[in-house]
Design a protein around this motif. Structure first.
Motif, PDB file in Angstrom:
ATOM      1  N   ALA A 149     -27.906 -69.238  40.557  1.00  0.00           N
ATOM      2  CA  ALA A 149     -27.144 -69.464  41.676  1.00  0.00           C
ATOM      3  C   ALA A 149     -25.671 -70.276  41.567  1.00  0.00           C
ATOM      4  O   ALA A 149     -24.635 -69.961  42.030  1.00  0.00           O
ATOM      5  N   ALA A 209     -32.430 -59.152  39.355  1.00  0.00           N
ATOM      6  CA  ALA A 209     -32.324 -60.399  38.950  1.00  0.00           C
ATOM      7  C   ALA A 209     -31.856 -60.409  37.654  1.00  0.00           C
ATOM      8  O   ALA A 209     -31.031 -61.270  37.116  1.00  0.00           O
ATOM      9  N   ALA A 233     -30.529 -63.735  45.672  1.00  0.00           N
ATOM     10  CA  ALA A 233     -31.225 -63.326  44.761  1.00  0.00           C
ATOM     11  C   ALA A 233     -32.811 -63.054  44.911  1.00  0.00           C
ATOM     12  O   ALA A 233     -33.444 -62.123  44.500  1.00  0.00           O
ATOM     13  N   HIS A 234     -33.238 -63.961  45.631  1.00  0.00           N
ATOM     14  CA  HIS A 234     -34.569 -63.899  45.837  1.00  0.00           C
ATOM     15  C   HIS A 234     -35.123 -62.756  47.145  1.00  0.00           C
ATOM     16  O   HIS A 234     -36.019 -62.273  46.794  1.00  0.00           O
ATOM     17  N   LYS A 236     -23.250 -68.337  39.438  1.00  0.00           N
ATOM     18  CA  LYS A 236     -22.460 -67.487  40.291  1.00  0.00           C
ATOM     19  C   LYS A 236     -21.405 -68.183  41.261  1.00  0.00           C
ATOM     20  O   LYS A 236     -20.289 -67.659  41.326  1.00  0.00           O
ATOM     21  N   TRP A 244     -28.231 -59.537  37.549  1.00  0.00           N
ATOM     22  CA  TRP A 244     -27.365 -60.561  38.054  1.00  0.00           C
ATOM     23  C   TRP A 244     -27.095 -61.673  36.914  1.00  0.00           C
ATOM     24  O   TRP A 244     -25.875 -62.068  36.710  1.00  0.00           O
ATOM     25  N   ARG A 284     -36.729 -55.238  42.042  1.00  0.00           N
ATOM     26  CA  ARG A 284     -35.905 -56.561  42.393  1.00  0.00           C
ATOM     27  C   ARG A 284     -35.779 -57.527  41.184  1.00  0.00           C
ATOM     28  O   ARG A 284     -34.903 -58.302  40.906  1.00  0.00           O
ATOM     29  N   ARG A 339     -36.975 -62.349  39.905  1.00  0.00           N
ATOM     30  CA  ARG A 339     -36.972 -62.938  41.007  1.00  0.00           C
ATOM     31  C   ARG A 339     -38.408 -63.077  41.612  1.00  0.00           C
ATOM     32  O   ARG A 339     -39.159 -62.426  41.353  1.00  0.00           O
ATOM     33  N   ALA A 384     -23.381 -58.595  42.130  1.00  0.00           N
ATOM     34  CA  ALA A 384     -23.857 -60.043  42.555  1.00  0.00           C
ATOM     35  C   ALA A 384     -23.512 -60.701  43.677  1.00  0.00           C
ATOM     36  O   ALA A 384     -23.220 -61.713  44.024  1.00  0.00           O
ATOM     37  N   SER A 401     -32.567 -68.567  39.516  1.00  0.00           N
ATOM     38  CA  SER A 401     -31.569 -67.292  40.151  1.00  0.00           C
ATOM     39  C   SER A 401     -30.144 -67.249  39.405  1.00  0.00           C
ATOM     40  O   SER A 401     -29.616 -66.344  39.525  1.00  0.00           O
TER      41      SER A 401
END
Length: 665
Positions: free
Chosen positions: A192, A8, A143-144, A195, A11, A4, A42, A73, A190
């Motif tokens: 985010a 991350a 992501a988490h 993204k 990503w 994980r 993450r 992603a 993350s």
């Protein structure tokens, strides 16, 4: 480092690349690269799938990503080796995206994860205030906690009864295994927000300017289209993928190859182009007819509005229309056309009420009802409609009868037919002196077109056109709607199964597949169509078993054997049994023999016909007739030469049948 944490890091590296270019993202880093990158891992969270590998979890793209890249992603459902990928640009606050969410789940159930992959991309619209924060929260959840958590969050929002709100989002987060309090830190850690921005930038490069927008192996489909429209494209893409596999293309290269082939780059527009006006100033033929009108016949500008009482964007644009009426006074008249969308179940009853108000008390009563129905807080259930009728001092019992009996359905249907002719698929859709403007646009968009049209109209008046004849004169130069496409299909062989009027002037050749659920739905529509035109329509069943429906071919042969043994009545009884459940369990050999027994067919003769493929040639002849006409998906209908694809609403078929009848008389 854990998988994980590696995901991350990958990503964040990918986001940098996506934000700068459309190039292929770098391969996933190994643990040593991740340690040196400085990217935050993450935070611990609930695993989406404890047994998932990294590739399972992030759906990494292979090789050249093509014009619509799918990367690690992107949240995805379905196998990365699926021959068809739908990349959907969506917005959590968009009601049409919400409707499409249900359609996509239906398609996923139909085709299965091995044949269909659905990929999410973010495109939160600027006027949806909660859409972007929610998109960032969704990416943080992904992501988490991985794809299962993302889709739990997604499904919770899109299946909620109420519109997106902080409370709905909080419930969705908890369903995904995340607390609302975690989100700010997760969003920051993350990447985010980056993204979401990268998705929006990609949407811009692809020419996306609204939601939902779906790319099916690169084929763009705009809006919350019916499942049948998606299925038509999916079926064609499955056939194309099968052809590539036969040529030796490996499964992991199929998506990129087909997306490259299918993607049409957005047309470049001049700098001053109005990107919301879909047809560059083309004047469409939009008759006023006897529709409700606000404004004088001498108005220089006629604005025809196709609208739906249950559409939130129609409600949102109502104050804009009122401001325009106040601003332009007697220079502007507004014409109402009903376009109740099929997924808004209360829109048609509301339209019936408004039209009944007009029937009882005239044009002013219509607009009073219209204003009430479009008020932001208005409810549209039966009790609310009756309350509106009572407040307007209408005959409430007559209103209830009108709604229940669809008294004004013919006029509403005529408006829907006109919208279909004009390509007005959604609501609201405006035609300003025949020029198209789509959606609840800012008032400046309307003003720009209206001002241009006033200037043109004033010049016409100076040149001698009476003010009351301006719109008529403009419409004489308008582009008429294009007729439905025509194809050439030879008539079915004598004795082919048919129903309806034996000497009907309209013959519908229905190309169908017993393993296709949309064909089953369309079969019921054909029965309604025969009832709607008694003595005028004959429906001929023709076979088109698709190659990726493994049970369809034998089912077609079984139906033809029922025809051979019991005549047309036997065929249609078998037809109904096969369509009762359009899946493999109802169509395998054992099920076919059970159906034959229930119909009293000769079991030995039936088994021999299936074993020896007695009717294969007849089925293949139908399929070849379809292919020669360019029909590759099911259901497909040829109505006196006019082609209608997919399980369209009854109104669509009725419109084409009426055209065919007019030509036949």
């Amino acid at each position: 480092m854990s998988r994980r944490a590696i995901a991350a890091v990958a990503w964040l590296s990918l986001l940098f690349v996506l934000a700068c270019s459309s190039a292929l993202p770098p391969p996933p880093p190994d643990a040593s690269q991740a340690k040196s990158s400085g990217a935050p891992a993450r935070q611990p969270g609930p695993a989406a799938d404890p047994g998932a590998t990294l590739d399972d979890e992030v759906m990494v793209a292979d090789g050249d990503p093509g014009p619509v890249p799918v990367t690690r992603a992107d949240p995805a459902r379905g196998s990365r080796l699926a021959p068809v990928t739908i990349v959907v640009f969506s917005d959590f606050e968009c009601p049409f995206c919400k409707h499409l969410g249900g359609t996509l789940r239906q398609l996923e159930q139909r085709y299965g994860a091995e044949r269909l992959r659905v990929v999410w991309k973010n495109f939160p619209l600027a006027f949806h205030k909660q859409a972007r924060p929610t998109a960032e929260a969704a990416m943080a959840v992904f992501a988490h906690a991985g794809p299962r958590a993302f889709w739990a969050f997604h499904d919770a929002i899109f299946t909620a009864d109420e519109r997106l709100s902080p409370e709905v989002q909080a419930t969705a987060l908890r369903r995904a295994g995340v607390t609302p309090g975690q989100i700010p830190q997760l969003v920051q850690q993350s990447g985010a927000a980056q993204k979401v921005a990268a998705d929006m930038a990609l949407a811009g490069r692809l020419g996306v300017n609204g939601t939902p927008a779906s790319f099916i192996n690169g084929v763009l489909l705009v809006g919350a289209q019916p499942a049948e429209r998606f299925a038509e494209i999916i079926d064609a893409q499955l056939a194309a993928a099968q052809a590539l596999r036969a040529e030796g293309t490996p499964p992991e290269k199929i998506y990129a190859a087909l997306a490259k082939k299918n993607f049409a780059p957005p047309a470049e527009e001049p700098d001053d182009a109005d990107d919301e006006e879909s047809d560059g100033g083309v004047v469409h033929l939009v008759p006023v007819g006897d529709s409700p009108v606000r404004g004088a016949d001498t108005a220089l500008v006629t604005m025809v509005l196709f609208s739906d009482y249950q559409c939130p964007f129609c409600r949102r644009v109502t104050p804009t229309v009122e401001k325009l009426r106040a601003q332009y006074g007697d220079k502007l008249r507004v014409v109402w056309k009903d376009h109740p969308l099929p997924f808004h179940p209360r829109a048609e009853p509301a339209a019936e009420l408004a039209r009944e108000a007009r029937a009882q008390k005239g044009n002013d009563a219509f607009w009073q009802a219209n204003d009430r129905l479009l008020a932001s807080e208005a409810a549209l259930d039966d009790a609310a409609l009756e309350a509106v009728a009572a407040d307007l001092r209408l005959n409430v019992n007559a209103v209830k009868r009108a709604v229940a009996s669809h008294k004004h359905a013919a006029k509403i249907e005529a408006d829907v037919d006109l919208a279909d002719d004009l390509g007005a698929q959604g609501t609201p859709h405006f035609f300003i002196n025949g020029r198209s403007l789509v959606g609840a646009q800012p008032i400046e968009k309307f003003q720009a077109i209206i001002d241009e049209e006033i200037a043109k109209a004033e010049a016409m008046v100076v040149a001698g056109t009476p003010r009351a004849k301006v719109y008529e004169a403009i419409q004489k130069q308008a582009v008429p709607p294009a007729p439905p496409p025509k194809v050439s299909v030879p008539p079915a062989p004598k004795g082919h199964p048919s129903k309806g009027a034996a000497a009907g002037k309209v013959v519908i050749q229905a190309f169908s597949d017993f393993q296709c659920p949309f064909c089953a739905r369309a079969a019921a529509t054909m029965d309604e169509l025969i009832k709607a035109f008694p003595g005028k329509v004959r429906v001929v069943y023709r076979h088109l078993p698709l190659p990726f429906h493994p049970e369809a071919q034998l089912a077609a042969e079984a139906a033809m054997e029922a025809l051979a043994q019991k005549g047309p009545a036997g065929f249609w009884k078998m037809h109904d049994l096969l369509f009762k459940v359009s899946d493999a369990s109802n169509l395998d050999r054992a099920a076919l023999e059970q159906h034959a027994a229930s119909l009293g067919l000769d079991a030995a003769r039936f088994a021999k016909a299936l074993d020896e493929h007695t009717h294969r040639a007849a089925v293949e002849a139908d399929a070849q007739a379809a292919r020669s006409a360019g029909i590759t998906g099911t259901p497909g209908f040829v109505i006196n030469g006019y082609l209608v694809s997919g399980a369209q609403p009854l109104a669509k078929f009725k419109k084409v049948v009426r055209r065919a009848l007019n030509e036949a008389n």
